[in-house]
Design an enzyme around this catalytic site. Structure first.
Site, PDB file in Angstrom:
ATOM      1  N   GLU A  98      36.895 -23.646 -41.039  1.00 46.87           N
ATOM      2  CA  GLU A  98      35.315 -23.599 -41.832  1.00 46.87           C
ATOM      3  C   GLU A  98      35.058 -22.924 -42.997  1.00 46.87           C
ATOM      4  OE1 GLU A  98      32.623 -23.762 -38.782  1.00 46.87           O
ATOM      5  OE2 GLU A  98      33.176 -25.725 -37.938  1.00 46.87           O
ATOM      6  N   GLU A 104      38.937 -32.298 -33.396  1.00 48.14           N
ATOM      7  CA  GLU A 104      37.823 -32.181 -32.549  1.00 48.14           C
ATOM      8  C   GLU A 104      37.004 -33.549 -32.410  1.00 48.14           C
ATOM      9  OE1 GLU A 104      35.565 -28.801 -33.603  1.00 48.14           O
ATOM     10  OE2 GLU A 104      36.940 -27.682 -34.038  1.00 48.14           O
TER      11      GLU A 104
HETATM   12  C1  GLA Z   1      33.281 -26.146 -34.491  1.00 46.74           C
HETATM   13  C2  GLA Z   1      34.366 -25.255 -34.168  1.00 46.74           C
HETATM   14  C3  GLA Z   1      34.572 -25.709 -32.620  1.00 46.74           C
HETATM   15  C4  GLA Z   1      33.475 -25.746 -31.735  1.00 46.74           C
HETATM   16  C5  GLA Z   1      32.406 -26.839 -32.232  1.00 46.74           C
HETATM   17  C6  GLA Z   1      31.379 -26.793 -31.478  1.00 46.74           C
HETATM   18  O1  GLA Z   1      33.610 -27.444 -34.799  1.00 46.74           O
HETATM   19  O2  GLA Z   1      35.431 -25.537 -34.691  1.00 46.74           O
HETATM   20  O3  GLA Z   1      35.334 -24.373 -32.066  1.00 46.74           O
HETATM   21  O4  GLA Z   1      32.759 -24.485 -31.563  1.00 46.74           O
HETATM   22  O5  GLA Z   1      32.117 -26.355 -33.607  1.00 46.74           O
HETATM   23  O6  GLA Z   1      31.456 -26.909 -30.091  1.00 46.74           O
END
Ligand code: GLA
Length: 365
Positions: A161, A271
């Site tokens: 990020e 994710e």
């Molecule tokens: C982001 C992070 C993850 C997690 C999510 C929320 O996507 O990359 O590690 O913390 O937020 O759970």
């Protein structure tokens, strides 16, 4: 919810079914591993695991022990929680996506401060000190993990990020990050150089981000990736893929994924979840259609030559989803219910394997 719901531990294995295409992963948490039923479910259904929190800097960094080292660059780390998870994965024969080395979030401010001070207004260390700390941290983590668990980690989220187009600075970078504020944009390439030094043979290095298919954000990420690729520093792009059933955006996701695939990098869905506030049959049927379309699309991209290596879900069952806190709303976004049964979405992801072209049909209404 559905008459086809099966005991997730006895049901056919999703990970095995997808093995010839790509790994199927789950983000797991320490409390799941204390529950034998969860251990069995994870072992049965997945071929990759990611630690939801246990491998993030805030969990590893030990301030008291760092102060005792009296070193301006080297910090002390405690590996126990991460090691317990790595040991579990090893025992199950499941490989690990390491998440994450460098992130503005879940990294304590004292890591960036002069003298490791935890005073809220302590002056920040200079760029070279922060970059030296970053390198030392990355090398120490990689050395430990690769020595104690050789061959277990197959890829590393090196930077998470770093792009934030809306309020982003030059090149869309996240200027509110303490990494950026202390070290400027150089922190990204420097992290990848350190990771390249520390990685074991065969381990892939990833950049990971959310909303990474939104056009303006994607433009900034592609620029960042091409700079890293020019130095041969990055192997993969991680698309977080937190979707919302009310606007699943699948065509936009697909064209975004295709643009990343065209860079030649490996692509991971890192994710995945689809926010779904309803546990009722209709909502869950819509969720299943969205998952079916999504996996049909991933399989199609794979057939077209995209290097898709893994699709990881952010969680295991609906019981522990982070979305309930994040959205402040009920959410039933995953493939397994809180009582460890397969949901219609599980069947849809399985069926995507059989239905080939048909699974690429229109997304959920
Ligand atoms: C982001 C992070 C993850 C997690 C999510 C929320 O996507 O990359 O590690 O913390 O937020 O759970």
């Amino acid at each position: 919810m559905n008459e086809r719901m099966q005991d997730a531990i006895a049901a056919p294995s999703l990970g095995e079914a997808y093995r010839e295409h790509f790994l199927i992963g789950a983000a797991v948490n320490a409390y799941m591993l204390r529950d034998e039923q969860y251990r069995r479910l994870i072992r049965r259904q997945f071929t990759s695991v990611t630690a939801e929190n246990e491998m993030k800097p805030e969990r590893l960094l030990d301030r008291e022990a760092t102060l005792a080292l009296a070193d301006p660059v080297r910090c002390a780390l405690r590996f126990d929680p991460a090691d317990r998870m790595l040991a579990f994965a090893q025992e199950c024969g499941i490989r690990v996506r390491y998440h994450t080395l460098v992130w503005h979030n879940q990294t304590p401010r004292w890591f960036f401060a002069e003298g490791w001070s935890d005073a809220p207004d302590a002056p920040l260390a200079d760029a070279e000190t922060v970059l030296a700390r970053q390198e030392a941290y990355i090398l120490q983590v990689m050395e430990h993990v690769n020595r104690v668990f050789p061959g277990l980690v197959y890829c590393w989220d090196v930077v998470n990020e770093a792009v934030e187009t809306a309020q982003g600075g030059p090149d869309g970078l996240r200027t509110r990050s303490l990494w950026y504020q202390t070290a400027g944009p150089a922190f990204i390439a420097r992290a990848f150089r350190a990771a390249r030094k520390g990685r074991a043979e065969g381990q892939l290095l990833f950049y990971n981000d959310y909303n990474s298919y939104f056009p303006d954000k994607q433009k900034a990420i592609l620029k960042l990736l091409s700079g890293l690729q020019a130095e041969n520093l990055v192997d993969g792009m991680g698309m977080q893929t937190h979707l919302d059933l009310s606007r699943p955006d699948l065509p936009a996701f697909e064209s975004g994924a295709r643009a990343y695939a065209e860079t030649g990098l490996t692509l991971h869905v890192t994710e995945m979840d689809i926010h779904c506030p309803g546990a009722d049959r209709e909502s869950q049927a819509a969720l299943a259609r969205a998952y079916g379309s999504f996996f049909g699309m991933l399989l199609r991209l794979k057939r077209e030559g995209a290097k898709i290596g893994c699709a990881t879900f952010w969680g295991v069952t609906d019981r522990y989803t982070w979305l309930r806190f994040f959205r402040r709303q009920e959410s039933y976004p995953l493939l397994f219910s809180g009582d460890l049964k397969t949901k219609p979405a599980f069947d849809a992801v399985m069926d995507a394997l059989k239905s080939g072209e048909r699974s690429t049909g229109p997304p959920a209404e």
